[in-house]
Design an enzyme around this catalytic site. Sequence first.
Site, PDB file in Angstrom:
ATOM      1  N   HIS A 122       0.872  -1.182   0.000  1.00 28.11           N
ATOM      2  CA  HIS A 122       0.000   0.000   0.000  1.00 28.11           C
ATOM      3  C   HIS A 122       0.911   1.235   0.000  1.00 28.11           C
ATOM      4  CE1 HIS A 122      -2.771   2.942   1.854  1.00 28.11           C
ATOM      5  NE2 HIS A 122      -3.765   2.135   1.527  1.00 28.11           N
ATOM      6  N   ASP A 199       2.997  -4.593   8.170  1.00 34.13           N
ATOM      7  CA  ASP A 199       1.786  -3.797   8.011  1.00 34.13           C
ATOM      8  C   ASP A 199       0.600  -4.758   8.114  1.00 34.13           C
ATOM      9  OD1 ASP A 199      -0.460  -2.548   7.065  1.00 34.13           O
ATOM     10  OD2 ASP A 199       0.446  -1.792   5.224  1.00 34.13           O
ATOM     11  N   GLN A 202      -4.604  -5.188   6.977  1.00 29.59           N
ATOM     12  CA  GLN A 202      -5.598  -6.116   6.416  1.00 29.59           C
ATOM     13  C   GLN A 202      -5.508  -7.507   7.048  1.00 29.59           C
ATOM     14  OE1 GLN A 202      -7.973  -5.214   4.400  1.00 29.59           O
ATOM     15  NE2 GLN A 202      -7.239  -3.199   3.784  1.00 29.59           N
ATOM     16  N   LYS A 225     -10.585  -0.669  10.525  1.00 32.91           N
ATOM     17  CA  LYS A 225     -10.755  -1.835   9.648  1.00 32.91           C
ATOM     18  C   LYS A 225     -11.175  -3.079  10.434  1.00 32.91           C
ATOM     19  CE  LYS A 225      -7.346  -0.157   6.319  1.00 32.91           C
ATOM     20  NZ  LYS A 225      -8.089   0.233   5.125  1.00 32.91           N
ATOM     21  N   CYS A 363      -4.733   2.519  -3.634  1.00 30.02           N
ATOM     22  CA  CYS A 363      -3.503   3.015  -3.002  1.00 30.02           C
ATOM     23  C   CYS A 363      -2.342   2.041  -3.201  1.00 30.02           C
ATOM     24  CB  CYS A 363      -3.688   3.280  -1.507  1.00 30.02           C
ATOM     25  SG  CYS A 363      -4.853   4.582  -1.182  1.00 30.02           S
TER      26      CYS A 363
HETATM   27  N1  PMP Z   1      -1.784  -0.703   4.634  1.00 30.54           N
HETATM   28  C1  PMP Z   1      -2.737  -1.460   4.092  1.00 30.54           C
HETATM   29  C2  PMP Z   1      -2.398  -2.844   3.620  1.00 30.54           C
HETATM   30  C3  PMP Z   1      -4.028  -0.955   3.965  1.00 30.54           C
HETATM   31  O1  PMP Z   1      -4.989  -1.702   3.425  1.00 30.54           O
HETATM   32  C4  PMP Z   1      -4.314   0.341   4.441  1.00 30.54           C
HETATM   33  C5  PMP Z   1      -5.708   0.936   4.323  1.00 30.54           C
HETATM   34  N2  PMP Z   1      -6.269   0.851   3.067  1.00 30.54           N
HETATM   35  C6  PMP Z   1      -3.282   1.083   4.997  1.00 30.54           C
HETATM   36  C7  PMP Z   1      -2.026   0.531   5.083  1.00 30.54           C
HETATM   37  C8  PMP Z   1      -3.502   2.468   5.530  1.00 30.54           C
HETATM   38  O2  PMP Z   1      -4.366   2.428   6.618  1.00 30.54           O
HETATM   39  P1  PMP Z   1      -4.933   3.781   7.264  1.00 30.54           P
HETATM   40  O3  PMP Z   1      -5.505   4.548   6.119  1.00 30.54           O
HETATM   41  O4  PMP Z   1      -5.959   3.312   8.222  1.00 30.54           O
HETATM   42  O5  PMP Z   1      -3.788   4.475   7.897  1.00 30.54           O
END
Ligand code: PMP
Length: 405
Positions: A122, A199, A202, A225, A363
């Site tokens: 991401h 990270d 997910q 999430k 993203c």
């Molecule tokens: N890493 C991953 C794998 C994600 O799916 C996301 C959220 N889409 C993020 C980071 C960023 O999370 P946040 O927007 O809650 O900071």
Amino acid sequence: MIDIEKIRNDFPILEEKVYNKELVYLDNGATTQKPRQVVDKIVAGYYNTNANIHRGVHFLSQKATEAHEAARETVREFINASESKEIIFTRGTTEAINLVASSYGEHYLNAGDEVILTEMEHHANIVPWQMLREKKGIVIKVVPMNDKQELDLESYKNMFTPKTKFVSFAHVSNVLGTINPAKEMIEIAHKNGVKVLVDGAQAVPHLKVDVKDLDADFYVFSAHKIYGPTGIGVLYGKEDILDLMPPYQGGGEMISTVSFEKTVYNELPYKFEAGTPDYIGSTAFAEALNYVSAIGLENMEEHEIELLRYATAKLKEIDGVVIYGNATHKSAVLSFNVEGIHHYDMGMLLDKQGIAVRTGHHCAQPLMDVLGIEGTVRATFAIYNTKDEVDKFIEGVKKVVSMFK
Ligand code: PMP
């Protein structure tokens, strides 16, 4: 057996109509809906115990402080960290990664040092390292995938050199659903004397995560999430590493004493929590984790994987469907395109039928480049989704396909 109808009743938003149609919410990878218990906790926090924490001697301040620290303990237990001081509250995954890239990165990484990322990251786990590259001249290396969109572990193993100083990767891909072999990857890094950030944005909502068993140096995720509120998340870090890291931001809470000549920083976890924390959010977050624990993550995963299998099989029956993410170990993420139909058109036309999916690059533009596409349609499942909703989604896709014929 879990009672999905009972669970659905906990989520008032599922009763909402969209364009006069029943909502089918399949954008859970972006954010999950919140059970009544979590929203009630926020309301009760503001109505009954609101006062700034850690500073007041008065009754409400002490109650609010206790609730906030109890929430930290709930998070600790949920991911099996050793100490609650290893749990740093952040605004979310993004801030947690920025904290590590800034604090650890600027302190310990130097020009020419290598940081290993993967093709499926991401942007939150790419851009902070690129910012560090600009400041310090580090080198970013990227682990490739095989044709099932799993990480190529042989390449990963061979990437380590004496210059490799850090590894940062997603436990579960938000686009592909691929569950990466985190424990094995951490072990390989550690054999090379390299620290690792995982990270877990997910992963934590779907898999039982045990940071001690993984032996992760850092593990990050977001509350929103996993049925919790927005604006709060977690940086887990091993105590000895966090202890040696400089603060990320300065201000109140993170200090022990301040004079114009010298400031002494506070101990963990407060050293990394400058300013008034989201003490209402933390208690609602803990409520969400308790909610999940009461149902059981294993039960949730089983249900979500069943929906994923069912939806994947049905989707594959439709002519022209291409699925991205065919890993053997996969979480409840279903990314696809239909030949001749732009992902954005598919998303818009599903929306008109009350079906909420994500479209675009999610993203993860570098991943889109690797896949040779601009974007995908993405359906992601949560505990309250049903087979009936999957049927509606599949019928919806078929309808869009027929409109384009
Ligand atoms: N890493 C991953 C794998 C994600 O799916 C996301 C959220 N889409 C993020 C980071 C960023 O999370 P946040 O927007 O809650 O900071």
